[in-house]
Design a protein around this motif. Sequence first.
Motif, PDB file in Angstrom:
ATOM      1  N   ALA A  27       0.835  -1.207   0.000  1.00  0.00           N
ATOM      2  CA  ALA A  27       0.000   0.000   0.000  1.00  0.00           C
ATOM      3  C   ALA A  27       0.871   1.258   0.000  1.00  0.00           C
ATOM      4  N   ASN A  28       1.981   1.194   0.724  1.00  0.00           N
ATOM      5  CA  ASN A  28       2.896   2.341   0.762  1.00  0.00           C
ATOM      6  C   ASN A  28       3.521   2.571  -0.605  1.00  0.00           C
ATOM      7  N   LEU A  29       3.884   1.458  -1.287  1.00  0.00           N
ATOM      8  CA  LEU A  29       4.457   1.571  -2.642  1.00  0.00           C
ATOM      9  C   LEU A  29       3.445   2.180  -3.611  1.00  0.00           C
ATOM     10  N   VAL A  30       2.184   1.705  -3.526  1.00  0.00           N
ATOM     11  CA  VAL A  30       1.138   2.239  -4.410  1.00  0.00           C
ATOM     12  C   VAL A  30       0.911   3.722  -4.101  1.00  0.00           C
ATOM     13  N   HIS A  31       1.017   4.077  -2.804  1.00  0.00           N
ATOM     14  CA  HIS A  31       0.849   5.480  -2.398  1.00  0.00           C
ATOM     15  C   HIS A  31       1.932   6.355  -3.020  1.00  0.00           C
ATOM     16  N   LEU A  32       3.161   5.848  -3.003  1.00  0.00           N
ATOM     17  CA  LEU A  32       4.276   6.614  -3.595  1.00  0.00           C
ATOM     18  C   LEU A  32       4.171   6.668  -5.116  1.00  0.00           C
ATOM     19  N   CYS A  75      -4.686   5.919  -7.213  1.00  0.00           N
ATOM     20  CA  CYS A  75      -3.757   5.130  -6.389  1.00  0.00           C
ATOM     21  C   CYS A  75      -3.805   5.601  -4.932  1.00  0.00           C
ATOM     22  N   MET A  76      -3.891   6.964  -4.735  1.00  0.00           N
ATOM     23  CA  MET A  76      -3.943   7.504  -3.373  1.00  0.00           C
ATOM     24  C   MET A  76      -5.235   7.102  -2.675  1.00  0.00           C
ATOM     25  N   ALA A  77      -6.325   7.162  -3.450  1.00  0.00           N
ATOM     26  CA  ALA A  77      -7.640   6.875  -2.864  1.00  0.00           C
ATOM     27  C   ALA A  77      -7.766   5.409  -2.461  1.00  0.00           C
ATOM     28  N   TRP A  99      -4.654  18.193   8.616  1.00  0.00           N
ATOM     29  CA  TRP A  99      -4.327  19.245   7.638  1.00  0.00           C
ATOM     30  C   TRP A  99      -4.183  18.645   6.243  1.00  0.00           C
ATOM     31  N   LYS A 100      -3.557  17.466   6.172  1.00  0.00           N
ATOM     32  CA  LYS A 100      -3.345  16.816   4.861  1.00  0.00           C
ATOM     33  C   LYS A 100      -4.679  16.549   4.157  1.00  0.00           C
ATOM     34  N   LEU A 101      -5.637  15.941   4.902  1.00  0.00           N
ATOM     35  CA  LEU A 101      -6.940  15.657   4.289  1.00  0.00           C
ATOM     36  C   LEU A 101      -7.661  16.954   3.913  1.00  0.00           C
ATOM     37  N   VAL A 143       0.584  18.818   0.629  1.00  0.00           N
ATOM     38  CA  VAL A 143      -0.068  17.541   0.988  1.00  0.00           C
ATOM     39  C   VAL A 143       0.972  16.431   1.065  1.00  0.00           C
ATOM     40  N   ALA A 144       1.862  16.388   0.068  1.00  0.00           N
ATOM     41  CA  ALA A 144       2.900  15.347   0.048  1.00  0.00           C
ATOM     42  C   ALA A 144       3.838  15.486   1.250  1.00  0.00           C
ATOM     43  N   ALA A 145       4.226  16.733   1.548  1.00  0.00           N
ATOM     44  CA  ALA A 145       5.128  16.957   2.686  1.00  0.00           C
ATOM     45  C   ALA A 145       4.459  16.534   3.997  1.00  0.00           C
ATOM     46  N   LEU A 146       3.178  16.895   4.150  1.00  0.00           N
ATOM     47  CA  LEU A 146       2.453  16.503   5.367  1.00  0.00           C
ATOM     48  C   LEU A 146       2.349  14.981   5.452  1.00  0.00           C
ATOM     49  N   GLY A 147       2.125  14.324   4.299  1.00  0.00           N
ATOM     50  CA  GLY A 147       2.042  12.869   4.278  1.00  0.00           C
ATOM     51  C   GLY A 147       3.327  12.242   4.804  1.00  0.00           C
ATOM     52  N   ARG A 148       4.457  12.800   4.375  1.00  0.00           N
ATOM     53  CA  ARG A 148       5.753  12.272   4.818  1.00  0.00           C
ATOM     54  C   ARG A 148       6.022  12.604   6.283  1.00  0.00           C
ATOM     55  N   LEU A 149       5.563  13.757   6.718  1.00  0.00           N
ATOM     56  CA  LEU A 149       5.871  14.206   8.086  1.00  0.00           C
ATOM     57  C   LEU A 149       4.965  13.591   9.145  1.00  0.00           C
ATOM     58  N   ILE A 150       3.879  12.920   8.720  1.00  0.00           N
ATOM     59  CA  ILE A 150       2.980  12.284   9.695  1.00  0.00           C
ATOM     60  C   ILE A 150       3.780  11.366  10.620  1.00  0.00           C
ATOM     61  N   ALA A 151       4.674  10.593  10.030  1.00  0.00           N
ATOM     62  CA  ALA A 151       5.413   9.576  10.807  1.00  0.00           C
ATOM     63  C   ALA A 151       6.368  10.195  11.823  1.00  0.00           C
ATOM     64  N   TYR A 152       6.688  11.492  11.668  1.00  0.00           N
ATOM     65  CA  TYR A 152       7.662  12.116  12.573  1.00  0.00           C
ATOM     66  C   TYR A 152       7.013  12.885  13.714  1.00  0.00           C
TER      67      TYR A 152
HETATM   68  C1  HEM Z   1      -4.448  12.500  -2.679  1.00  0.00           C
HETATM   69  C2  HEM Z   1      -3.350  12.880  -2.307  1.00  0.00           C
HETATM   70  C3  HEM Z   1      -2.373  12.261  -1.344  1.00  0.00           C
HETATM   71  C4  HEM Z   1      -1.042  12.524  -1.352  1.00  0.00           C
HETATM   72  C5  HEM Z   1      -0.284  13.451  -2.305  1.00  0.00           C
HETATM   73  C6  HEM Z   1      -0.452  11.751  -0.262  1.00  0.00           C
HETATM   74  C7  HEM Z   1       0.913  11.736   0.027  1.00  0.00           C
HETATM   75  C8  HEM Z   1       1.492  10.945   1.012  1.00  0.00           C
HETATM   76  C9  HEM Z   1       2.936  10.798   1.222  1.00  0.00           C
HETATM   77  C10 HEM Z   1       4.031  11.482   0.404  1.00  0.00           C
HETATM   78  C11 HEM Z   1       3.102   9.951   2.273  1.00  0.00           C
HETATM   79  C12 HEM Z   1       4.440   9.451   2.859  1.00  0.00           C
HETATM   80  C13 HEM Z   1       4.706   8.095   2.268  1.00  0.00           C
HETATM   81  C14 HEM Z   1       5.999   7.510   2.782  1.00  0.00           C
HETATM   82  O1  HEM Z   1       6.718   8.165   3.437  1.00  0.00           O
HETATM   83  O2  HEM Z   1       6.282   6.360   2.483  1.00  0.00           O
HETATM   84  C15 HEM Z   1       1.786   9.589   2.728  1.00  0.00           C
HETATM   85  C16 HEM Z   1       1.574   8.765   3.799  1.00  0.00           C
HETATM   86  C17 HEM Z   1       0.335   8.460   4.244  1.00  0.00           C
HETATM   87  N1  HEM Z   1      -0.876   8.795   3.663  1.00  0.00           N
HETATM   88 FE1  HEM Z   1      -1.147   9.906   2.021  1.00  0.00          FE
HETATM   89  N2  HEM Z   1      -1.416  11.045   0.390  1.00  0.00           N
HETATM   90  C18 HEM Z   1      -2.619  11.321  -0.236  1.00  0.00           C
HETATM   91  C19 HEM Z   1      -3.854  10.824   0.098  1.00  0.00           C
HETATM   92  C20 HEM Z   1      -4.092  10.080   1.219  1.00  0.00           C
HETATM   93  C21 HEM Z   1      -5.398   9.646   1.638  1.00  0.00           C
HETATM   94  C22 HEM Z   1      -6.704   9.939   0.888  1.00  0.00           C
HETATM   95  C23 HEM Z   1      -5.224   8.960   2.816  1.00  0.00           C
HETATM   96  C24 HEM Z   1      -6.218   8.283   3.721  1.00  0.00           C
HETATM   97  C25 HEM Z   1      -7.447   8.184   3.605  1.00  0.00           C
HETATM   98  C26 HEM Z   1      -3.799   8.956   3.109  1.00  0.00           C
HETATM   99  C27 HEM Z   1      -3.228   8.347   4.198  1.00  0.00           C
HETATM  100  C28 HEM Z   1      -1.869   8.271   4.442  1.00  0.00           C
HETATM  101  C29 HEM Z   1      -1.287   7.581   5.578  1.00  0.00           C
HETATM  102  C30 HEM Z   1      -2.046   6.885   6.681  1.00  0.00           C
HETATM  103  C31 HEM Z   1       0.090   7.674   5.444  1.00  0.00           C
HETATM  104  C32 HEM Z   1       1.166   7.023   6.340  1.00  0.00           C
HETATM  105  C33 HEM Z   1       1.604   7.916   7.379  1.00  0.00           C
HETATM  106  C34 HEM Z   1       2.668   7.212   8.204  1.00  0.00           C
HETATM  107  O3  HEM Z   1       3.804   7.218   7.795  1.00  0.00           O
HETATM  108  O4  HEM Z   1       2.314   6.694   9.237  1.00  0.00           O
HETATM  109  N3  HEM Z   1      -3.138   9.641   2.115  1.00  0.00           N
HETATM  110  N4  HEM Z   1       0.837  10.197   1.948  1.00  0.00           N
END
Ligand code: HEM
Length: 153
Positions: A27-32, A75-77, A99-101, A143-152
Amino acid sequence: MEAFATAIEASALGGFARQSAWAYPFANLVHLLGLVLLIGGIGIVDLRLAGAFRALPLRALSRALTPLAIAGLGCMAVSGPMLFAADAAALVRSDRFAWKLGLIVIALANAALFRLLWREGEEEPALPLRIMAVTSIGLWLTVAALGRLIAYA
Ligand code: HEM
Protein backbone atom coordinates in the motif's frame (compact mmCIF):
# COMPACT_ATOMS: atom_id res chain seq x y z
CA MET A 1 -14.31 10.51 15.20
CA GLU A 2 -12.17 8.57 17.74
CA ALA A 3 -14.82 5.81 17.96
CA PHE A 4 -14.93 5.60 14.13
CA ALA A 5 -11.12 5.36 13.96
CA THR A 6 -10.97 2.74 16.72
CA ALA A 7 -13.59 0.67 14.86
CA ILE A 8 -11.61 0.95 11.58
CA GLU A 9 -8.37 -0.02 13.34
CA ALA A 10 -10.09 -3.06 14.95
CA SER A 11 -11.73 -4.04 11.64
CA ALA A 12 -10.65 -6.89 9.36
CA LEU A 13 -8.92 -4.33 7.08
CA GLY A 14 -7.00 -2.85 10.03
CA GLY A 15 -5.96 -6.29 11.22
CA PHE A 16 -4.90 -7.34 7.71
CA ALA A 17 -2.89 -4.14 7.20
CA ARG A 18 -1.00 -4.78 10.46
CA GLN A 19 -0.55 -8.55 10.33
CA SER A 20 0.15 -9.18 6.63
CA ALA A 21 3.84 -9.17 5.76
CA TRP A 22 3.21 -7.44 2.44
CA ALA A 23 -0.08 -5.48 2.65
CA TYR A 24 1.21 -2.28 4.31
CA PRO A 25 4.50 -2.13 2.31
CA PHE A 26 2.52 -2.73 -0.91
CA ALA A 27 0.00 0.00 0.00
CA ASN A 28 2.90 2.34 0.76
CA LEU A 29 4.46 1.57 -2.64
CA VAL A 30 1.14 2.24 -4.41
CA HIS A 31 0.85 5.48 -2.40
CA LEU A 32 4.28 6.61 -3.59
CA LEU A 33 3.51 5.58 -7.20
CA GLY A 34 0.34 7.64 -6.92
CA LEU A 35 2.34 10.59 -5.63
CA VAL A 36 4.74 10.42 -8.60
CA LEU A 37 1.89 10.20 -11.13
CA LEU A 38 -0.17 12.93 -9.45
CA ILE A 39 2.55 15.50 -8.80
CA GLY A 40 4.55 14.51 -11.91
CA GLY A 41 1.46 14.79 -14.13
CA ILE A 42 -0.36 17.82 -12.77
CA GLY A 43 2.88 19.57 -11.76
CA ILE A 44 4.09 19.82 -15.37
CA VAL A 45 0.69 21.00 -16.61
CA ASP A 46 0.47 23.58 -13.80
CA LEU A 47 3.97 24.89 -14.58
CA ARG A 48 3.02 25.26 -18.26
CA LEU A 49 -0.20 27.04 -17.25
CA ALA A 50 1.85 29.35 -15.02
CA GLY A 51 4.01 30.31 -17.99
CA ALA A 52 6.91 27.83 -18.11
CA PHE A 53 7.75 25.61 -21.11
CA ARG A 54 5.95 27.98 -23.54
CA ALA A 55 7.29 25.98 -26.51
CA LEU A 56 5.07 23.04 -25.44
CA PRO A 57 1.44 23.18 -26.70
CA LEU A 58 -0.70 23.46 -23.55
CA ARG A 59 -3.76 21.60 -24.80
CA ALA A 60 -1.74 18.56 -25.97
CA LEU A 61 0.26 18.55 -22.74
CA SER A 62 -2.87 18.70 -20.60
CA ARG A 63 -4.54 15.92 -22.60
CA ALA A 64 -1.45 13.70 -22.21
CA LEU A 65 -0.71 14.29 -18.52
CA THR A 66 -4.10 14.89 -16.83
CA PRO A 67 -5.12 11.19 -17.12
CA LEU A 68 -1.82 10.24 -15.41
CA ALA A 69 -2.58 12.64 -12.56
CA ILE A 70 -6.08 11.21 -12.21
CA ALA A 71 -4.60 7.68 -12.13
CA GLY A 72 -2.30 8.94 -9.36
CA LEU A 73 -5.28 10.20 -7.37
CA GLY A 74 -6.87 6.79 -7.84
CA CYS A 75 -3.76 5.13 -6.39
CA MET A 76 -3.94 7.50 -3.37
CA ALA A 77 -7.64 6.88 -2.86
CA VAL A 78 -7.11 3.08 -2.88
CA SER A 79 -3.88 2.85 -0.85
CA GLY A 80 -4.57 5.67 1.64
CA PRO A 81 -7.40 3.91 3.51
CA MET A 82 -5.23 0.79 3.90
CA LEU A 83 -2.42 2.87 5.42
CA PHE A 84 -5.01 4.65 7.57
CA ALA A 85 -6.70 1.45 8.81
CA ALA A 86 -3.42 0.08 10.19
CA ASP A 87 -3.03 2.95 12.66
CA ALA A 88 -6.34 4.84 12.55
CA ALA A 89 -6.74 5.71 16.25
CA ALA A 90 -3.37 7.50 16.34
CA LEU A 91 -3.83 9.12 12.89
CA VAL A 92 -7.10 10.84 13.77
CA ARG A 93 -5.25 12.58 16.60
CA SER A 94 -2.54 13.75 14.17
CA ASP A 95 -2.83 17.45 13.20
CA ARG A 96 -0.65 16.77 10.16
CA PHE A 97 -3.03 14.07 8.95
CA ALA A 98 -6.03 16.38 9.49
CA TRP A 99 -4.33 19.24 7.64
CA LYS A 100 -3.34 16.82 4.86
CA LEU A 101 -6.94 15.66 4.29
CA GLY A 102 -8.19 19.27 4.49
CA LEU A 103 -5.68 20.45 1.89
CA ILE A 104 -6.57 17.51 -0.39
CA VAL A 105 -10.20 18.75 -0.39
CA ILE A 106 -9.05 22.35 -1.14
CA ALA A 107 -6.68 21.14 -3.91
CA LEU A 108 -9.48 19.10 -5.53
CA ALA A 109 -11.88 22.07 -5.31
CA ASN A 110 -9.23 24.31 -6.89
CA ALA A 111 -8.76 21.79 -9.72
CA ALA A 112 -12.51 21.45 -10.31
CA LEU A 113 -13.03 25.25 -10.38
CA PHE A 114 -10.07 25.63 -12.75
CA ARG A 115 -11.58 23.11 -15.17
CA LEU A 116 -14.86 25.04 -15.08
CA LEU A 117 -13.16 28.35 -15.86
CA TRP A 118 -10.50 27.27 -18.35
CA ARG A 119 -11.46 27.17 -22.06
CA GLU A 120 -9.26 24.24 -23.13
CA GLY A 121 -8.20 25.80 -26.45
CA GLU A 122 -6.72 28.79 -24.57
CA GLU A 123 -2.92 28.44 -24.87
CA GLU A 124 -2.18 31.50 -22.70
CA PRO A 125 -4.65 31.51 -19.75
CA ALA A 126 -5.49 34.76 -17.94
CA LEU A 127 -3.74 35.76 -14.69
CA PRO A 128 -6.37 34.33 -12.28
CA LEU A 129 -6.05 30.91 -13.93
CA ARG A 130 -2.27 31.09 -13.72
CA ILE A 131 -2.56 31.93 -10.01
CA MET A 132 -4.80 28.86 -9.60
CA ALA A 133 -2.13 26.73 -11.32
CA VAL A 134 0.61 27.97 -8.97
CA THR A 135 -1.74 27.42 -6.01
CA SER A 136 -2.34 23.86 -7.22
CA ILE A 137 1.39 23.09 -7.24
CA GLY A 138 1.78 24.56 -3.74
CA LEU A 139 -1.19 22.62 -2.35
CA TRP A 140 -0.17 19.20 -3.72
CA LEU A 141 3.46 19.64 -2.59
CA THR A 142 2.23 20.60 0.90
CA VAL A 143 -0.07 17.54 0.99
CA ALA A 144 2.90 15.35 0.05
CA ALA A 145 5.13 16.96 2.69
CA LEU A 146 2.45 16.50 5.37
CA GLY A 147 2.04 12.87 4.28
CA ARG A 148 5.75 12.27 4.82
CA LEU A 149 5.87 14.21 8.09
CA ILE A 150 2.98 12.28 9.70
CA ALA A 151 5.41 9.58 10.81
CA TYR A 152 7.66 12.12 12.57
CA ALA A 153 5.00 13.65 14.82
C1 HEM B 1 -4.45 12.50 -2.68
C2 HEM B 1 -3.35 12.88 -2.31
C3 HEM B 1 -2.37 12.26 -1.34
C4 HEM B 1 -1.04 12.52 -1.35
C5 HEM B 1 -0.28 13.45 -2.30
C6 HEM B 1 -0.45 11.75 -0.26
C7 HEM B 1 0.91 11.74 0.03
C8 HEM B 1 1.49 10.94 1.01
C9 HEM B 1 2.94 10.80 1.22
C10 HEM B 1 4.03 11.48 0.40
C11 HEM B 1 3.10 9.95 2.27
C12 HEM B 1 4.44 9.45 2.86
C13 HEM B 1 4.71 8.09 2.27
C14 HEM B 1 6.00 7.51 2.78
O1 HEM B 1 6.72 8.17 3.44
O2 HEM B 1 6.28 6.36 2.48
C15 HEM B 1 1.79 9.59 2.73
C16 HEM B 1 1.57 8.77 3.80
C17 HEM B 1 0.33 8.46 4.24
N1 HEM B 1 -0.88 8.80 3.66
FE1 HEM B 1 -1.15 9.91 2.02
N2 HEM B 1 -1.42 11.04 0.39
C18 HEM B 1 -2.62 11.32 -0.24
C19 HEM B 1 -3.85 10.82 0.10
C20 HEM B 1 -4.09 10.08 1.22
C21 HEM B 1 -5.40 9.65 1.64
C22 HEM B 1 -6.70 9.94 0.89
C23 HEM B 1 -5.22 8.96 2.82
C24 HEM B 1 -6.22 8.28 3.72
C25 HEM B 1 -7.45 8.18 3.60
C26 HEM B 1 -3.80 8.96 3.11
C27 HEM B 1 -3.23 8.35 4.20
C28 HEM B 1 -1.87 8.27 4.44
C29 HEM B 1 -1.29 7.58 5.58
C30 HEM B 1 -2.05 6.89 6.68
C31 HEM B 1 0.09 7.67 5.44
C32 HEM B 1 1.17 7.02 6.34
C33 HEM B 1 1.60 7.92 7.38
C34 HEM B 1 2.67 7.21 8.20
O3 HEM B 1 3.80 7.22 7.80
O4 HEM B 1 2.31 6.69 9.24
N3 HEM B 1 -3.14 9.64 2.11
N4 HEM B 1 0.84 10.20 1.95
